[in-house]
Design a protein around this motif. Structure first.
Motif, PDB file in Angstrom:
ATOM      1  N   GLY A  56      15.304  20.057  16.574  1.00  0.00           N
ATOM      2  CA  GLY A  56      16.283  19.402  15.724  1.00  0.00           C
ATOM      3  C   GLY A  56      16.320  19.969  14.329  1.00  0.00           C
ATOM      4  O   GLY A  56      15.424  20.692  13.888  1.00  0.00           O
ATOM      5  N   TRP A  67      25.899  21.893  13.721  1.00  0.00           N
ATOM      6  CA  TRP A  67      24.911  21.698  14.779  1.00  0.00           C
ATOM      7  C   TRP A  67      25.526  20.774  15.821  1.00  0.00           C
ATOM      8  O   TRP A  67      25.937  19.678  15.508  1.00  0.00           O
ATOM      9  N   GLU A  69      25.721  19.592  20.382  1.00  0.00           N
ATOM     10  CA  GLU A  69      24.852  19.282  21.527  1.00  0.00           C
ATOM     11  C   GLU A  69      24.298  20.553  22.178  1.00  0.00           C
ATOM     12  O   GLU A  69      23.168  20.572  22.667  1.00  0.00           O
ATOM     13  N   GLU A  72      21.484  21.762  20.091  1.00  0.00           N
ATOM     14  CA  GLU A  72      20.352  20.858  20.280  1.00  0.00           C
ATOM     15  C   GLU A  72      19.640  21.149  21.602  1.00  0.00           C
ATOM     16  O   GLU A  72      18.415  21.230  21.656  1.00  0.00           O
ATOM     17  N   GLU A  76      15.817  22.490  22.006  1.00  0.00           N
ATOM     18  CA  GLU A  76      14.826  21.709  22.739  1.00  0.00           C
ATOM     19  C   GLU A  76      14.215  22.490  23.891  1.00  0.00           C
ATOM     20  O   GLU A  76      13.079  22.249  24.269  1.00  0.00           O
TER      21      GLU A  76
END
Length: 92
Positions: A56, A67, A69, A72, A76
């Motif tokens: 994040g 930024w 999805e 993200e 991750e």
């Protein structure tokens, strides 16, 4: 004869004390070195230099202006999304 024995005992006691002081100095230096390493590792972890960080933008030093999805999810999944560094080939 008695004064020679006293001298010998005094010398042996002085030698034992000197060895104990030398061992104490060595152990203190080793402890100081270990504490310095631990402090440096703690500082690296606080600054995110330990090789890991949370996913994040909050954990980034310089977050990107946009930024979404997809970003993200990619963040991750890192480093699982990295390609292998070496591909073995069957040479037979």
């Amino acid at each position: 004869m008695m004064s020679g024995l006293r001298l010998l005992i005094s010398l042996a006691g002085g030698f034992a004390i000197a060895r104990l002081l030398d061992e104490n100095r060595r152990l203190r230096a080793e402890l100081d070195t270990r504490m310095a390493w631990e402090a440096a590792l703690d500082e690296k972890a606080k600054r995110g230099l330990g090789g890991e960080r949370h996913a994040g933008t909050e954990a980034m030093r310089y977050p990107p202006p946009q930024w979404d999805e997809v970003d993200e999810a990619a963040d991750e999944s890192f480093p699982a999304s990295d390609p292998p560094a070496f591909n073995a080939r069957n040479t037979t």
